[in-house]
Design an enzyme around this catalytic site. Structure first.
Site, PDB file in Angstrom:
ATOM      1  N   ASP A  16      -2.490 -18.266   0.822  1.00  0.00           N
ATOM      2  CA  ASP A  16      -3.633 -18.908   0.159  1.00  0.00           C
ATOM      3  C   ASP A  16      -4.158 -20.063   1.011  1.00  0.00           C
ATOM      4  O   ASP A  16      -5.370 -20.225   1.192  1.00  0.00           O
ATOM      5  CB  ASP A  16      -3.280 -19.353  -1.269  1.00  0.00           C
ATOM      6  CG  ASP A  16      -1.864 -19.894  -1.404  1.00  0.00           C
ATOM      7  OD1 ASP A  16      -1.111 -19.861  -0.412  1.00  0.00           O
ATOM      8  OD2 ASP A  16      -1.515 -20.373  -2.492  1.00  0.00           O
ATOM      9  N   ASP A  63      -5.103  -7.455   5.701  1.00  0.00           N
ATOM     10  CA  ASP A  63      -6.321  -6.743   5.331  1.00  0.00           C
ATOM     11  C   ASP A  63      -7.375  -7.759   4.879  1.00  0.00           C
ATOM     12  O   ASP A  63      -8.523  -7.771   5.329  1.00  0.00           O
ATOM     13  CB  ASP A  63      -5.974  -5.767   4.187  1.00  0.00           C
ATOM     14  CG  ASP A  63      -7.074  -4.770   3.930  1.00  0.00           C
ATOM     15  OD1 ASP A  63      -8.065  -4.777   4.674  1.00  0.00           O
ATOM     16  OD2 ASP A  63      -6.940  -3.984   2.966  1.00  0.00           O
ATOM     17  N   ASP A  81     -10.733  -9.378   7.219  1.00  0.00           N
ATOM     18  CA  ASP A  81     -12.125  -9.197   6.789  1.00  0.00           C
ATOM     19  C   ASP A  81     -12.816 -10.551   6.645  1.00  0.00           C
ATOM     20  O   ASP A  81     -13.976 -10.717   7.016  1.00  0.00           O
ATOM     21  CB  ASP A  81     -12.186  -8.438   5.457  1.00  0.00           C
ATOM     22  CG  ASP A  81     -12.389  -6.948   5.694  1.00  0.00           C
ATOM     23  OD1 ASP A  81     -11.925  -6.449   6.739  1.00  0.00           O
ATOM     24  OD2 ASP A  81     -13.018  -6.290   4.847  1.00  0.00           O
ATOM     25  N   LYS A  99       4.059 -15.634   1.876  1.00  0.00           N
ATOM     26  CA  LYS A  99       3.992 -16.282   0.553  1.00  0.00           C
ATOM     27  C   LYS A  99       5.445 -16.531   0.151  1.00  0.00           C
ATOM     28  O   LYS A  99       5.923 -16.083  -0.892  1.00  0.00           O
ATOM     29  CB  LYS A  99       3.248 -15.360  -0.427  1.00  0.00           C
ATOM     30  CG  LYS A  99       2.914 -15.973  -1.758  1.00  0.00           C
ATOM     31  CD  LYS A  99       1.818 -17.008  -1.700  1.00  0.00           C
ATOM     32  CE  LYS A  99       1.593 -17.618  -3.077  1.00  0.00           C
ATOM     33  NZ  LYS A  99       0.801 -18.845  -3.048  1.00  0.00           N
ATOM     34  N   TYR A 159       0.813  -1.217   0.000  1.00  0.00           N
ATOM     35  CA  TYR A 159       0.000   0.000   0.000  1.00  0.00           C
ATOM     36  C   TYR A 159       0.850   1.271   0.000  1.00  0.00           C
ATOM     37  O   TYR A 159       0.372   2.345  -0.334  1.00  0.00           O
ATOM     38  CB  TYR A 159      -0.937   0.031   1.220  1.00  0.00           C
ATOM     39  CG  TYR A 159      -1.981  -1.071   1.214  1.00  0.00           C
ATOM     40  CD1 TYR A 159      -2.105  -1.932   0.126  1.00  0.00           C
ATOM     41  CD2 TYR A 159      -2.832  -1.259   2.277  1.00  0.00           C
ATOM     42  CE1 TYR A 159      -3.042  -2.947   0.111  1.00  0.00           C
ATOM     43  CE2 TYR A 159      -3.784  -2.267   2.275  1.00  0.00           C
ATOM     44  CZ  TYR A 159      -3.877  -3.112   1.186  1.00  0.00           C
ATOM     45  OH  TYR A 159      -4.808  -4.113   1.176  1.00  0.00           O
TER      46      TYR A 159
END
Ligand code: NAD
Length: 361
Positions: free
Chosen positions: A224, A248, A252, A192, A142
């Site tokens: 994943d 993030d 959620d 990852k 970000y």
């Protein structure tokens, strides 16, 4: 103890849920003999309408001089779209107030009484759900440069950069290990590392730091797989630590496990700077301003009330007081008599708050 708090209700249901949180905070203060010094300030559209700025200088000053910020929500979609992206309240106020706060803690807890509201089958949640997600908040995709779109259509290019320094990785991993140590001593580090260089750096440091915490059971998982395991075996998860973008998305996803988005509290924490202060810790429920139910006394206040408990625990070190709030909220939810509409009940925000206060006294 004297507690100095900046109170920023913001837009939509912000006023209702922060009002509920402050009623509970005042009651806890009376019960345990503390004095609350609350300074209220405008933010979001409430501030834009008064002085043309979503985060006025006066509000910043209030935040800077207090020990913690209790925040409701900002943004009203119909009005947000009249402003360019970079001037919208969420962008201006949230990003500014969270500057320097690198650790975002989101507590996902499913009270027994809310099991029917969880979208997972009984067999997956029988062991209970109590997960602390720790998301790195100031680095990664970000904020990395270069970022942007260049060239002419149809040959345009877009680039985002994922960048982490070892210092950033280590300080958030440290929060993960320390948090696990205070809970069930299990830490899941999500990365990852089979693809990304930032994740390789992450994993190397997680393994190395793990040697300092032999009492914490460290597990590594690719993001994943983690997104799948969160649904398949949530009861086995204790603390999850991960970088900004992964956190993030995973947090959620996990918020659905708590029965309603109105249930989840959060904290944004940083380190003290050389002056001993640093950015003011920021506490908010994870939901937004919910304009569809705003002003109707329908909002679930639990997320904000549990956020108040986080504030007492992390900024003020008041464990018994925080525990008293958690226990009162979960008692009301388990009993299931006074619940707001998002939890399948018919009670008002103020009624659920009163029921929690009754349990607290
Ligand atoms: N931290 C923040 O300030 C923050 C976070 C998310 C969204 N927003 C802003 O809020 C506005 C609305 O966003 P949205 O609709 O995508 O998300 P939202 O979280 O406001 O609402 C999504 C849905 O959940 C319900 N809901 C949310 N909180 C609830 C509660 N406490 N009790 C009962 N039901 C609740 C709403 O009624 C709505 O149906 C937007 O302007 C968005 O930018 C702000």
């Amino acid at each position: 103890m004297d507690l100095h708090i900046a109170v920023l209700a913001g837009d939509g249901i912000g006023g209702e849920v922060v009002g509920a949180g402050m009623r509970v905070l005042d009651a806890v203060a009376v019960k345990f003999g503390h004095v609350i010094h609350a300074e209220h300030a405008d933010v979001g559209w409430a501030a834009l309408d008064k002085c043309g700025q979503a985060l006025p200088e006066q509000t910043r000053a209030v935040c800077n001089r207090n020990q913690a910020i209790l925040f409701g929500a900002v943004g009203l979609p119909d009005r947000d779209k009249t402003l360019p992206l970079q001037e919208r309240p969420e962008r201006v106020a949230l990003l500014e107030l969270r500057k320097g706060l690198f650790a975002n803690l989101r507590h996902i807890f499913l009270p027994r009484g809310l099991a029917p509201r969880c979208p997972l089958k009984d067999e997956y949640i029988a062991g209970g759900i109590d997960i602390m997600i720790i998301r790195e908040l100031t680095g990664g995709l970000y904020y990395g440069q270069p970022q942007g779109i260049s060239g002419q259509s149809p040959n345009r290019h877009a680039v985002d950069t994922m960048v982490y320094s070892e210092m950033e990785v280590r300080r958030i991993l440290r929060v993960g290990f320390e948090t696990a140590r205070k809970r069930r001593r299990r830490l899941l580090s999500v990365d990852k590392a089979n693809i990304l260089a930032t994740s390789q750096l992450w994993r190397e440091n997680a393994i190395a730091m793990g040697r300092e915490y032999p009492d914490v059971q460290l597990e590594h998982m690719y993001v994943d797989n983690a997104s799948m395991q969160l649904i398949r075996r949530p009861a086995e998860m204790d603390v999850i630590v991960t970088e900004n973008t992964f956190g993030d998305i995973l947090s959620d996803e996990a918020s659905m496990l708590a029965g309603s988005i109105g249930m989840v509290p959060s904290a944004c924490l940083g380190d003290a700077d050389s002056s001993g202060k640093g950015a003011t810790p920021f506490y908010e429920p994870i939901h937004g301003s919910a304009p569809d139910i705003a002003g109707k006394n329908l909002a679930n206040p639990a997320g904000t009330i549990l956020t108040v408990a986080m504030m007492l625990r992390y900024t003020f070190g008041l464990q018994a007081e925080a525990h008293a709030i958690d226990a009162a909220v979960y008692a009301v939810l388990d009993e299931g008599r006074v619940l707001t509409g998002d939890l399948g009940g018919k009670s008002k925000c103020s009624e659920m708050t009163s029921a929690i206060l009754d349990r607290l006294r």
